[in-house]
Design a protein around this motif. Structure first.
Motif, PDB file in Angstrom:
ATOM      1  N   VAL A 304       0.363  -1.146   0.068  1.00  0.00           N
ATOM      2  CA  VAL A 304       0.204  -0.037  -0.171  1.00  0.00           C
ATOM      3  C   VAL A 304       0.988   1.256   0.067  1.00  0.00           C
ATOM      4  N   SER A 305       1.078   2.528  -1.160  1.00  0.00           N
ATOM      5  CA  SER A 305       1.337   3.245  -1.004  1.00  0.00           C
ATOM      6  C   SER A 305       1.100   4.550   0.307  1.00  0.00           C
ATOM      7  N   VAL A 306       2.345   4.375   0.692  1.00  0.00           N
ATOM      8  CA  VAL A 306       1.677   5.779   2.011  1.00  0.00           C
ATOM      9  C   VAL A 306       2.499   7.295   1.741  1.00  0.00           C
ATOM     10  N   ASP A 307       2.181   7.699   0.268  1.00  0.00           N
ATOM     11  CA  ASP A 307       3.211   8.748   0.204  1.00  0.00           C
ATOM     12  C   ASP A 307       3.060  10.097   1.245  1.00  0.00           C
ATOM     13  N   ALA A 308       1.974  10.005   2.127  1.00  0.00           N
ATOM     14  CA  ALA A 308       2.447  10.876   2.884  1.00  0.00           C
ATOM     15  C   ALA A 308       1.467  10.857   4.351  1.00  0.00           C
ATOM     16  N   SER A 309       1.514  11.507   5.574  1.00  0.00           N
ATOM     17  CA  SER A 309       0.955  10.973   6.629  1.00  0.00           C
ATOM     18  C   SER A 309       0.154  12.357   7.259  1.00  0.00           C
ATOM     19  N   THR A 310      -0.487  13.234   6.246  1.00  0.00           N
ATOM     20  CA  THR A 310      -1.078  13.917   6.722  1.00  0.00           C
ATOM     21  C   THR A 310      -2.386  14.460   5.576  1.00  0.00           C
ATOM     22  N   LYS A 311      -3.590  14.843   5.351  1.00  0.00           N
ATOM     23  CA  LYS A 311      -4.225  15.020   4.611  1.00  0.00           C
ATOM     24  C   LYS A 311      -3.913  16.001   3.951  1.00  0.00           C
ATOM     25  N   ASP A 312      -3.735  17.386   3.880  1.00  0.00           N
ATOM     26  CA  ASP A 312      -2.323  17.863   3.309  1.00  0.00           C
ATOM     27  C   ASP A 312      -1.902  17.492   2.805  1.00  0.00           C
ATOM     28  N   SER A 313      -0.927  17.250   3.459  1.00  0.00           N
ATOM     29  CA  SER A 313       0.170  17.041   2.493  1.00  0.00           C
ATOM     30  C   SER A 313      -0.317  15.408   1.482  1.00  0.00           C
ATOM     31  N   LEU A 314      -1.215  14.794   1.970  1.00  0.00           N
ATOM     32  CA  LEU A 314      -0.803  13.673   0.510  1.00  0.00           C
ATOM     33  C   LEU A 314      -1.935  14.390  -0.221  1.00  0.00           C
ATOM     34  N   LYS A 315      -3.074  15.292  -0.050  1.00  0.00           N
ATOM     35  CA  LYS A 315      -3.590  16.365  -1.389  1.00  0.00           C
ATOM     36  C   LYS A 315      -2.510  16.556  -2.220  1.00  0.00           C
ATOM     37  N   LYS A 316      -1.453  17.229  -1.264  1.00  0.00           N
ATOM     38  CA  LYS A 316      -0.861  17.567  -2.406  1.00  0.00           C
ATOM     39  C   LYS A 316       0.414  16.675  -3.284  1.00  0.00           C
ATOM     40  N   ILE A 317       0.569  16.000  -2.286  1.00  0.00           N
ATOM     41  CA  ILE A 317       1.321  14.689  -3.703  1.00  0.00           C
ATOM     42  C   ILE A 317       0.470  13.925  -4.916  1.00  0.00           C
ATOM     43  N   ASP A 318      -0.161  13.566  -3.758  1.00  0.00           N
ATOM     44  CA  ASP A 318      -0.966  12.429  -4.882  1.00  0.00           C
ATOM     45  C   ASP A 318      -1.915  12.850  -5.479  1.00  0.00           C
ATOM     46  N   ARG A 319      -2.065  14.160  -5.494  1.00  0.00           N
ATOM     47  CA  ARG A 319      -2.851  15.322  -5.808  1.00  0.00           C
ATOM     48  C   ARG A 319      -4.908  13.502  -6.477  1.00  0.00           C
ATOM     49  N   PRO A 320      -5.445  13.228  -5.415  1.00  0.00           N
ATOM     50  CA  PRO A 320      -5.814  11.940  -5.715  1.00  0.00           C
ATOM     51  C   PRO A 320      -7.413  13.141  -5.981  1.00  0.00           C
ATOM     52  N   LEU A 321      -8.146  12.248  -6.637  1.00  0.00           N
ATOM     53  CA  LEU A 321      -9.969  12.231  -7.199  1.00  0.00           C
ATOM     54  C   LEU A 321     -10.773  12.430  -6.562  1.00  0.00           C
ATOM     55  N   PHE A 322     -10.375  11.553  -5.266  1.00  0.00           N
ATOM     56  CA  PHE A 322     -12.090  11.164  -4.333  1.00  0.00           C
ATOM     57  C   PHE A 322     -12.226  12.249  -3.961  1.00  0.00           C
ATOM     58  N   ASP A 324     -13.577  11.960  -0.892  1.00  0.00           N
ATOM     59  CA  ASP A 324     -13.103  11.809   0.706  1.00  0.00           C
ATOM     60  C   ASP A 324     -11.591  11.160   0.973  1.00  0.00           C
ATOM     61  N   PHE A 325     -11.026  11.900   0.188  1.00  0.00           N
ATOM     62  CA  PHE A 325      -9.394  10.542  -0.107  1.00  0.00           C
ATOM     63  C   PHE A 325      -9.061  10.386   1.348  1.00  0.00           C
ATOM     64  N   TRP A 326      -8.961  11.201   2.056  1.00  0.00           N
ATOM     65  CA  TRP A 326      -8.578  11.009   2.894  1.00  0.00           C
ATOM     66  C   TRP A 326      -9.249  10.523   4.323  1.00  0.00           C
ATOM     67  N   GLN A 327     -10.492  10.040   3.942  1.00  0.00           N
ATOM     68  CA  GLN A 327     -10.985   8.833   4.723  1.00  0.00           C
ATOM     69  C   GLN A 327     -10.762   7.657   4.418  1.00  0.00           C
ATOM     70  N   ARG A 328     -10.771   7.435   2.747  1.00  0.00           N
ATOM     71  CA  ARG A 328     -10.487   6.519   1.841  1.00  0.00           C
ATOM     72  C   ARG A 328      -9.336   5.639   2.694  1.00  0.00           C
ATOM     73  N   PHE A 329      -8.162   6.226   2.099  1.00  0.00           N
ATOM     74  CA  PHE A 329      -7.310   6.310   2.719  1.00  0.00           C
ATOM     75  C   PHE A 329      -6.765   5.633   4.342  1.00  0.00           C
ATOM     76  N   LEU A 330      -7.714   6.049   5.336  1.00  0.00           N
ATOM     77  CA  LEU A 330      -7.426   5.650   6.853  1.00  0.00           C
ATOM     78  C   LEU A 330      -8.105   4.367   6.396  1.00  0.00           C
ATOM     79  N   ASP A 331      -9.135   4.177   5.621  1.00  0.00           N
ATOM     80  CA  ASP A 331     -10.578   2.656   5.531  1.00  0.00           C
ATOM     81  C   ASP A 331      -8.901   2.284   5.328  1.00  0.00           C
ATOM     82  N   SER A 332      -8.477   2.204   3.961  1.00  0.00           N
ATOM     83  CA  SER A 332      -7.619   0.745   3.268  1.00  0.00           C
ATOM     84  C   SER A 332      -6.601   0.271   4.274  1.00  0.00           C
ATOM     85  N   LEU A 333      -5.912   1.553   5.470  1.00  0.00           N
ATOM     86  CA  LEU A 333      -4.677   0.668   5.781  1.00  0.00           C
ATOM     87  C   LEU A 333      -4.861   0.682   7.161  1.00  0.00           C
ATOM     88  N   LYS A 334      -6.874   0.702   7.377  1.00  0.00           N
ATOM     89  CA  LYS A 334      -7.395  -0.290   8.443  1.00  0.00           C
ATOM     90  C   LYS A 334      -7.133  -1.454   7.986  1.00  0.00           C
TER      91      LYS A 334
END
Length: 432
Positions: A304-322, A324-334
């Motif tokens: 699982v790619s963990v390209d950042a550890s905060t919502k702001d940096s994940l949005k800046k680096i991965d530039r997700p389309l979803f 609710d990308f942050w909740q999806r990110f946390l749910d994926s790790l769970k």
């Protein structure tokens, strides 16, 4: 007597009419006036009544009143309402009065008719758009478009082959990785990462909406392409004959070439085919599809790619389309924590963007509890209009080592397992 008159023939009917024309005009006017009076008496209707009948036939939301019955003490318009006027908000005034006041002044009928016509046009336009949307949806459902076009195929082929061939030559000379096939069942991705070496030439989307190749065909062609690439090294100086022969038989498959493989609707069937062929599976997902991770059948190793550890940096680096990308990110790790198989976090360090989030990374490690944590510095893939990444964002190997050591201090159940300086990468393993 005027001699000229002697030449006239007064017995002629035309000459008589011309001479008596005034009396003829007067007679016509008198008769027309009598006809008008007769019509008024017979019909007992005036202009206002006729106009009222015409308005009633239009089915407008208005009421007609007879001023003979009007009481001056009554109010046609409430005190807190404004009568119609020539303002910049005539349309809104018209709507307000149509809905709140059924009594309409004749002077305002023009505005009312314009408003009714406009509503009719908007309704027809809306119905047309709705019909077009339904037609489009129906068309898309019946025939999906191809995921890859000829131009896209050419671009991706150039991007993939050059670095792939260099890696293969190294593998054939020194490593068992010459038996590893890198492929993907999906070119699409739900992220537009700044460090993506494809420079976003591949399609993006949050769901599968393309034509789908069958898993049997994907596997067959992937093996053939791998073998054709190996054949190119036959006779190359330094290539060992036994390694060349081994490379023709695929033993491992890395599902990480392009896009998000877990988006492929038949991913579980594809994995089953790999395992039936005695081919191990290493699948990489970008942590935006938690439901698919939960439904995924066991693979040899799940990344699982963990390209950042905060919502702001994940949005800046991965530039997700979803959204609710942050909740999806946390749910994926769970979801990863619940998998009964070997799991890996893959951290890509981007200097000045995500290398200072050690405590947040430690919290994410406890959330997914992976078996391994792969930490590597970002690879600069050249200038691109799709990304602002530069060489200044690539950390030195010493900086990666320092990050890993500090991270391990925050996660006591883990320790550094190995290091590869040339790849600017370190591996952290759970002590178990």
């Amino acid at each position: 007597m005027d001699p000229a008159l002697d030449t006239w023939d007064f017995s002629s009917p035309l000459i008589s009419l011309w001479i008596n024309r005034f009396y003829i005009y007067l007679g016509f006017a008198f008769g027309f006036s009598l006809w008008i009076c007769f019509q008024i008496v017979i019909r007992k209707q005036g202009f206002a009544t006729i106009l009222a009948e015409a308005l009633s036939s239009l089915n407008l939301p208005v009421a007609m009143i007879n001023l003979k019955d009007y009481d001056p003490d009554d109010r046609l318009i409430e005190e807190d309402e404004e009568p119609f006027g020539s303002t910049n908000e005539e349309e809104s005034d018209t709507e307000d009065h149509l809905s709140s006041n059924p009594v309409i002044d004749v002077e305002d009928l023009g505005k009312i008719m314009d408003h009714v016509k406009k509503e009719k046009r908007e309704k027809e336009q809306l119905e047309g758009e709705t019909s077009a949307i339904r037609s489009t949806v129906k068309s898309e459902a019946s025939e999906r478009r191809a995921m890859i076009t000829p131009a896209l195929r050419e671009a991706l082929t150039k991007q993939v082959h050059a670095p792939r061939e260099r890696r293969l030559l190294t593998y054939i000379l020194w490593h068992e990785s010459h038996r590893c096939m890198e492929t993907t069942p999906s070119l699409a991705c739900a992220n537009k990462c700044v460090f993506c070496w494809r420079h976003h030439t591949n399609p993006v989307g949050t769901e599968w909406r393309w034509k789908m190749d069958q898993p049997e065909m994907i596997l067959k062609e992937a093996i053939e392409n791998h073998q054709n690439m190996i054949k190119q090294f036959k006779g190359v100086p330094g290539v060992k004959e036994e390694r060349f022969e081994e490379g023709m038989t695929v033993k491992h498959c890395a599902l990480s070439l392009v896009g998000e493989p877990i988006m492929y609707p038949e991913i579980n069937k594809f994995l089953k085919l790999l395992h039936e062929c005695k081919i191990s599976s290493f699948l990489v997902t970008n942590a935006q599809f938690p439901a698919e991770i939960r439904d995924l059948k066991p693979v040899t190793q799940l990344y699982v790619s963990v390209d950042a550890s905060t919502k702001d940096s994940l949005k800046k680096i991965d530039r997700p389309l979803f959204r609710d990308f942050w909740q999806r990110f946390l749910d994926s790790l769970k979801a990863l924590a619940a998998k009964q198989q070997r799991t890996v976090y893959r951290l890509t360090l981007v200097k000045a963007w995500n290398v200072d989030e050690l405590q947040a990374y430690a919290e994410l490690v406890s959330l997914g509890n992976p078996d391994f944590i792969e930490v590597k510095g970002v690879t600069y893939c050249g200038e691109s209009s799709a990304s602002s990444l530069t060489m200044a964002n690539v950390p030195w190997h010493e900086e990666v080592v320092r990050f890993v050591c500090e991270l391990v201090d925050l996660i006591p159940d883990y320790e550094v397992a190995c290091e590869h300086e040339h790849s600017n990468c370190l591996l952290i393993a759970h002590k178990k």
